[in-house]
Scaffold this motif. Structure first.
Motif, PDB file in Angstrom:
ATOM      1  N   GLN A 318       0.831  -1.203   0.000  1.00  0.00           N
ATOM      2  CA  GLN A 318       0.000   0.000   0.000  1.00  0.00           C
ATOM      3  C   GLN A 318       0.871   1.261   0.000  1.00  0.00           C
ATOM      4  O   GLN A 318       0.575   2.217  -0.726  1.00  0.00           O
ATOM      5  CB  GLN A 318      -0.951   0.003   1.214  1.00  0.00           C
ATOM      6  CG  GLN A 318      -1.938   1.171   1.208  1.00  0.00           C
ATOM      7  CD  GLN A 318      -2.751   1.258  -0.097  1.00  0.00           C
ATOM      8  OE1 GLN A 318      -3.361   0.282  -0.521  1.00  0.00           O
ATOM      9  NE2 GLN A 318      -2.720   2.424  -0.755  1.00  0.00           N
ATOM     10  N   ASP A 319       1.939   1.259   0.790  1.00  0.00           N
ATOM     11  CA  ASP A 319       2.859   2.413   0.793  1.00  0.00           C
ATOM     12  C   ASP A 319       3.382   2.658  -0.613  1.00  0.00           C
ATOM     13  O   ASP A 319       3.440   3.797  -1.093  1.00  0.00           O
ATOM     14  CB  ASP A 319       4.053   2.161   1.727  1.00  0.00           C
ATOM     15  CG  ASP A 319       3.653   2.098   3.192  1.00  0.00           C
ATOM     16  OD1 ASP A 319       2.786   2.894   3.604  1.00  0.00           O
ATOM     17  OD2 ASP A 319       4.207   1.246   3.916  1.00  0.00           O
ATOM     18  N   PHE A 320       3.754   1.561  -1.263  1.00  0.00           N
ATOM     19  CA  PHE A 320       4.293   1.691  -2.613  1.00  0.00           C
ATOM     20  C   PHE A 320       3.234   2.218  -3.580  1.00  0.00           C
ATOM     21  O   PHE A 320       3.512   3.089  -4.409  1.00  0.00           O
ATOM     22  CB  PHE A 320       4.865   0.355  -3.096  1.00  0.00           C
ATOM     23  CG  PHE A 320       5.312   0.415  -4.523  1.00  0.00           C
ATOM     24  CD1 PHE A 320       6.410   1.191  -4.891  1.00  0.00           C
ATOM     25  CD2 PHE A 320       4.621  -0.270  -5.515  1.00  0.00           C
ATOM     26  CE1 PHE A 320       6.815   1.277  -6.212  1.00  0.00           C
ATOM     27  CE2 PHE A 320       5.023  -0.182  -6.847  1.00  0.00           C
ATOM     28  CZ  PHE A 320       6.119   0.592  -7.194  1.00  0.00           C
ATOM     29  N   GLU A 321       1.994   1.711  -3.445  1.00  0.00           N
ATOM     30  CA  GLU A 321       0.915   2.214  -4.312  1.00  0.00           C
ATOM     31  C   GLU A 321       0.694   3.716  -4.084  1.00  0.00           C
ATOM     32  O   GLU A 321       0.383   4.451  -5.022  1.00  0.00           O
ATOM     33  CB  GLU A 321      -0.395   1.441  -4.091  1.00  0.00           C
ATOM     34  CG  GLU A 321      -0.349  -0.028  -4.549  1.00  0.00           C
ATOM     35  CD  GLU A 321       0.149  -0.234  -5.983  1.00  0.00           C
ATOM     36  OE1 GLU A 321      -0.102   0.647  -6.850  1.00  0.00           O
ATOM     37  OE2 GLU A 321       0.802  -1.263  -6.247  1.00  0.00           O
ATOM     38  N   ASP A 322       0.869   4.158  -2.857  1.00  0.00           N
ATOM     39  CA  ASP A 322       0.754   5.599  -2.571  1.00  0.00           C
ATOM     40  C   ASP A 322       1.810   6.391  -3.340  1.00  0.00           C
ATOM     41  O   ASP A 322       1.566   7.509  -3.807  1.00  0.00           O
ATOM     42  CB  ASP A 322       0.891   5.863  -1.068  1.00  0.00           C
ATOM     43  CG  ASP A 322      -0.327   5.384  -0.274  1.00  0.00           C
ATOM     44  OD1 ASP A 322      -1.348   5.016  -0.902  1.00  0.00           O
ATOM     45  OD2 ASP A 322      -0.240   5.361   0.975  1.00  0.00           O
ATOM     46  N   THR A 323       3.002   5.814  -3.440  1.00  0.00           N
ATOM     47  CA  THR A 323       4.068   6.484  -4.197  1.00  0.00           C
ATOM     48  C   THR A 323       3.696   6.550  -5.680  1.00  0.00           C
ATOM     49  O   THR A 323       3.827   7.600  -6.329  1.00  0.00           O
ATOM     50  CB  THR A 323       5.413   5.737  -4.017  1.00  0.00           C
ATOM     51  OG1 THR A 323       5.744   5.728  -2.627  1.00  0.00           O
ATOM     52  CG2 THR A 323       6.530   6.405  -4.800  1.00  0.00           C
ATOM     53  N   MET A 324       3.188   5.429  -6.207  1.00  0.00           N
ATOM     54  CA  MET A 324       2.778   5.398  -7.619  1.00  0.00           C
ATOM     55  C   MET A 324       1.678   6.435  -7.869  1.00  0.00           C
ATOM     56  O   MET A 324       1.683   7.130  -8.897  1.00  0.00           O
ATOM     57  CB  MET A 324       2.280   4.002  -7.997  1.00  0.00           C
ATOM     58  CG  MET A 324       3.350   2.928  -7.954  1.00  0.00           C
ATOM     59  SD  MET A 324       4.582   3.104  -9.262  1.00  0.00           S
ATOM     60  CE  MET A 324       3.749   2.226 -10.595  1.00  0.00           C
ATOM     61  N   ASP A 325       0.774   6.542  -6.912  1.00  0.00           N
ATOM     62  CA  ASP A 325      -0.316   7.502  -7.053  1.00  0.00           C
ATOM     63  C   ASP A 325       0.206   8.944  -7.055  1.00  0.00           C
ATOM     64  O   ASP A 325      -0.233   9.783  -7.851  1.00  0.00           O
ATOM     65  CB  ASP A 325      -1.326   7.284  -5.923  1.00  0.00           C
ATOM     66  CG  ASP A 325      -2.485   8.226  -6.042  1.00  0.00           C
ATOM     67  OD1 ASP A 325      -3.310   8.031  -6.961  1.00  0.00           O
ATOM     68  OD2 ASP A 325      -2.557   9.201  -5.247  1.00  0.00           O
TER      69      ASP A 325
END
Ligand code: SAH
Ligand code: SF4
Ligand code: F3S
Length: 440
Positions: A318-325
């Motif tokens: 989820q942290d990584f998806e936040d970065t992608m977002d």
């Protein structure tokens, strides 16, 4: 005097090391050294090193290994290690590689002439002090040659921010700004020697607060406005900035100062608040996004560049998806991304590490997204007119290569394209790593 001695310098790491290598060559120029591009010819080999990630630091030892044969053939050859690995590892370097004669840190290289003399007497020479004297001031009076159209100029050094992953506060020391007058003198000197574009450098360049001629502390924006008045200087850039030091006057300068180029490197590292907190970044996702909006309001066409770390300890999917977002929201024209690398002595080194395969996977996904954005922004330049400063000849006959205002490489084939000159160029083509265009 006999034949000039030859110095081979290899530079790793950031632009500040590039700048330092030039200063080191000048310092040793006073000892009769001229630079050479081949280590085989050298009387002295100097590696100006980087400690930021493990791979960068380890490269130094493999590189030193390559010089073993040379040293055996030529016992008088001096081998030195400078820069951030020198600062971090000091004497340890000579223990691991006994053929190293000299180790000098980034804050003491103005003492290279003394260290070189000591090494010449067959002694080991080591200096990793953080001295009180100003190394740039001591190096100033060296004779200087004509040079190319672009130059780096270090205005600020060191860092007090202590991000949990980073070695810079330890290798470069506390944050220090050079006085305004010295920066202006150096800039004028560069312009007299043919420089048209200056990139102001600092680990946190926008935290600049050098003493002005009026005795007050000047901000980076005020310094830029003063540089703007130098005739013959046509372009100003600065790097690297920290989001927390992006002050209103600097944002306004991006909209108002004609010589300040529409490009900003503003690393965020992660798009997850949880991770940003653990990184000790002292900004959050939202403040970064709002800042980008504000900068774009001042200069709508500005190209934004960034740095990212993936696989920081405890980073979840989820942290990584936040970065992608966050990346999707910002839309980057350029970015540097790295797998987290454990650095001895930093707080994050003690924490639970992310599986390296998971980190590699995330890095690949992030880089694919960045490449897509970068390419779309570059492709959108086709049909536009941009300023290009020509820097060198291209590979093709009659071709010249320069950089656009947005720092894209641009190829032009036109006899009017002259090194050191800026032309208005209409972009006609976008390739994998560069643009092509015609002078208008
Ligand atoms: N002062 C600048 C960056 C200096 S280091 C800033 O504050 O942004 C350049 C980049 O290297 C950083 O932005 C970061 O993305 C990366 N970096 C630093 N330490 C790292 C580490 N331990 N592992 C992986 N990347 C790292
Ligand atoms: Fe390193 Fe953080 Fe300082 Fe940048 S701000 S140099 S990443 S400690
Ligand atoms: Fe590397 Fe030192 Fe620069 S660690 S990134 S050379 S400040």
């Amino acid at each position: 005097m006999g034949e000039a001695k030859k110095l081979y310098i290899k530079t790793y790491g950031c632009q500040m090391n590039v700048y330092d290598s030039e200063r080191m060559a000048e310092a040793l120029g006073g000892q009769g050294y001229v630079t050479t591009d081949s280590p085989e010819d050298a009387d002295m080999i100097l590696l100006n090193t980087c400690h930021i990630r493990e791979k960068a630091a380890e490269k130094v030892y493999s590189e030193l290994g390559r010089f073993k044969g040379l040293k055996a053939e030529k016992p008088d050859l001096k081998i030195g290690v400078a820069g951030c690995v020198a600062q971090a590892e000091g004497e340890e370097i000579m223990r691991r590689q006994p053929m190293v004669d000299l180790v000098v840190g980034p804050q003491s290289y103005h003492r290279l002439p003394e260290l070189e003399a000591k090494a010449g007497q067959g002694q080991k020479a080591l200096d990793t002090d953080f001295p009180v004297e100003d190394k740039f001031e001591i190096l100033k009076s060296r004779p200087k040659a004509k040079r190319g159209p672009t130059a780096f100029l270090t205005v600020q050094e060191g860092c007090d921010k202590f991000c949990a992953f980073c070695v810079v506060p330890y290798t470069r020391g506390a944050e220090v700004s050079r006085p305004v007058i010295r920066v202006l003198d150096e800039a004028r000197d560069l312009v007299e020697r043919g420089v048209r574009e200056i990139t102001l450098l600092g680990q946190n360049v926008n935290a600049y607060h050098g003493e002005g001629p009026d005795g007050a502390d000047w901000s980076l924006a005020r310094l830029i406005w003063e540089l703007d008045r130098i005739d013959g200087l046509e372009r100003i850039r600065f790097t690297t900035s920290h989001p927390n030091d992006m002050t209103d006057d600097l944002i306004a300068a991006h909209g108002e100062c004609g010589k300040l180029m529409p490009y900003l490197h503003l690393p965020v590292q992660s798009g997850s608040d949880r991770i940003l907190k653990r990184m000790n970044r002292s900004h959050d996702r939202d403040s970064y996004l709002r800042l980008i909006e504000k900068i774009r309001a001042a200069r709508p066409d500005i190209l934004i560049s960034g740095d990212f770390i993936v696989g920081f300890p405890e980073e979840t999917d989820q942290d990584f998806e936040d970065t992608m977002d966050l990346i999707r929201q910002v839309n980057y024209g350029q970015a540097f991304s790295f797998k987290y690398s454990t650095r001895p002595g930093t707080p994050a080194a003690e924490r639970a590490q992310v599986d390296p395969d998971v980190a590699s996977d995330r890095l690949a996904r992030l880089q694919a997204l960045i490449t897509e954005q970068q390419r779309a922004i570059q492709d959108a330049m086709v049909g536009r007119e941009v300023g290009v400063l020509f820097e060198k000849k291209g590979r093709m006959d009659g071709q010249m290569v320069g950089k656009s205002d947005y720092l894209h490489a641009v190829h032009v084939t036109d006899p009017r394209a002259e090194i050191g000159k800026i032309a208005r160029v209409r972009i006609t083509q976008s390739g994998p790593n560069s643009l092509a265009g015609e002078i208008v």
